[in-house]
Scaffold this active site. Sequence first.
Site, short mmCIF file in Angstrom:
data_model
loop_
_atom_site.label_atom_id
_atom_site.label_comp_id
_atom_site.label_asym_id
_atom_site.label_seq_id
_atom_site.Cartn_x
_atom_site.Cartn_y
_atom_site.Cartn_z
N TYR A 1 0.86 -1.20 -0.16
CA TYR A 1 -0.05 -0.01 -0.02
C TYR A 1 0.92 1.37 -0.07
CZ TYR A 1 -4.52 -2.08 0.33
OH TYR A 1 -5.50 -3.04 -0.01
N TYR B 1 -14.70 -3.93 2.37
CA TYR B 1 -13.27 -4.12 2.08
C TYR B 1 -13.39 -5.70 2.72
CZ TYR B 1 -8.44 -5.12 2.41
OH TYR B 1 -7.21 -5.72 1.88
N ASP C 1 -17.96 -11.24 7.84
CA ASP C 1 -16.31 -11.11 7.95
C ASP C 1 -16.22 -10.40 9.06
OD1 ASP C 1 -13.66 -10.22 7.61
OD2 ASP C 1 -14.01 -9.40 5.53
N LYS D 1 -6.72 -11.26 11.94
CA LYS D 1 -5.91 -10.07 12.81
C LYS D 1 -5.84 -10.43 14.09
CE LYS D 1 -6.78 -6.53 9.24
NZ LYS D 1 -7.99 -6.29 8.61
C1 PLP Z 1 -7.78 -6.68 6.96
C2 PLP Z 1 -9.15 -7.36 6.67
C3 PLP Z 1 -9.21 -8.38 5.66
C4 PLP Z 1 -7.90 -8.94 4.96
O1 PLP Z 1 -7.05 -9.60 5.96
P1 PLP Z 1 -5.77 -9.59 5.66
O2 PLP Z 1 -5.01 -10.41 6.80
O3 PLP Z 1 -5.04 -8.39 5.41
O4 PLP Z 1 -5.57 -10.46 4.15
C5 PLP Z 1 -10.44 -8.79 5.39
N1 PLP Z 1 -11.75 -8.35 5.84
C6 PLP Z 1 -11.55 -7.30 6.62
C7 PLP Z 1 -12.70 -6.68 7.39
C8 PLP Z 1 -10.48 -6.69 7.03
O5 PLP Z 1 -10.29 -5.75 7.78
#
Ligand code: PLP
Length: 452
Positions: free
Chosen positions: A31, A158, A262, A291
Amino acid sequence: PHPTTPIINYQLSTINYQLSTIMHPHIWYPYTQAKTASEPIEVKSAQGLWLELADGRKIADCISSWWVNLHGHAHPQIVEAIARQAAQLEQVIFAGFTHAPAQQLASQLVARLPENLTRVFYSDNGSTAVEVALKMAYQYWANRSTPRQRFMAFEGAYHGDTFGTMAVGARSLFSEVFQDLLFEVDFCPYPATWDGDLEAIDKEANCLEIIRQNLTSHPNCYAGIIIEPLVQGAGGMRMCSSEFLRQLRELATEFDTLLIFDEVMTGFGRTGADFACNRAQMQPDLICLSKGITGGFLPLAVTVATEDIYESFYSDDPTKTLYHGHSYTANPLGCAAALASLELLTQNQPAYTQMEFWHRQHLTELANKYPQLTKLRVMGTIAAIDINNQEQAGYLNNVGRKIGHHAIAHDVLLRPLGNVLYLMPPYCITEAELAWVYTQIDRVLDKVLDRP
Ligand SMILES: *Cc1c(COP(=O)(O)O)cnc(C)c1O
């Protein structure tokens, strides 16, 4: 001087690399437009809230190192768990083999999640956790001999940087160039709301109506609906209500489609509850977590499915298998870190439940002082506010970059999303430290924003 030398030419930096500490000649940063980026800041070590820089300064990590760190850096309980596991079993193939850390973690995750989510599939990053959920949802219908092709997703979403996750994410600056390669997805408005928003109910009703129309006009066509529940992260910390999610659940059930949460960012206490689905008191059919799962120590992810979804793959027919897996699937070190992190979550629950109150108090003071600040919103440990200026709202709005630079000079790590200023500190931050952070932000805004 603080390390934010403006605009460095990449060509020059390559030539001069020996002479000064500028952009490394052999690293391609994420990025980052190398031509216009400031030189990256070297971090030597970290402890709790604080990053120690190569120049000896300490800065407060108010974004939990890209939203992954939960309990602070170098937490000794996680350090120890990883060290112990590394000496015993660092990695082993996870097809045809298994190990205790993966088994224990799966049981503990299922115990914390809504009771319908029972089958844990391991991977190693958030994008993949979402990719797997999409494949599970798609193949679920195929395995039941009622194939479905469409997905519904939300504007501003996202879900990651791989092709499948870009397809269900908002078409944005990030995915623009790949547009032609992305499968078609039906996008609905996300009923983003904030404190004192008088139109929240109308927005939600409108979104739900559009979703209902889609489901009605394409009967039995949707494999699933994917959403970032309660908070859209990278799209600008846009927040929606629990009530909206409950109504979305009802629609998905009424029209018999799968609901995918998600929770890569919202999981593990971020929203003030264990998971956003717990806070909203409802059950998705699939959940994606990553995460914070290891407390921010190691890459790990899971996709957790219902028994019904799992059963659609359970067959003598080899074509019904989920043919997906990664080299580092269920890495034992990651699992051990995750188990230690879960223990800390249980021990320190007040740390992430009480932050919402502190955030709202401080952010309200700032909003009262600077008329450019609007749409104040807080969800658990996440606080956000929009900055109105002459530029177009969005990721390329320069005010964020300016704030980021000034914040570093004030010993605070912030990384606004364009004109959206947000905080997402690790749970170890004390009330006094958070108050200090807001004082520093006030000083930064005083420099960056025009006062009337
Ligand atoms: C960061 C994020 C992703 C992607 O995760 P990565 O480990 O960076 O591939 C997917 N969905 C959400 C909601 C995120 O915040």
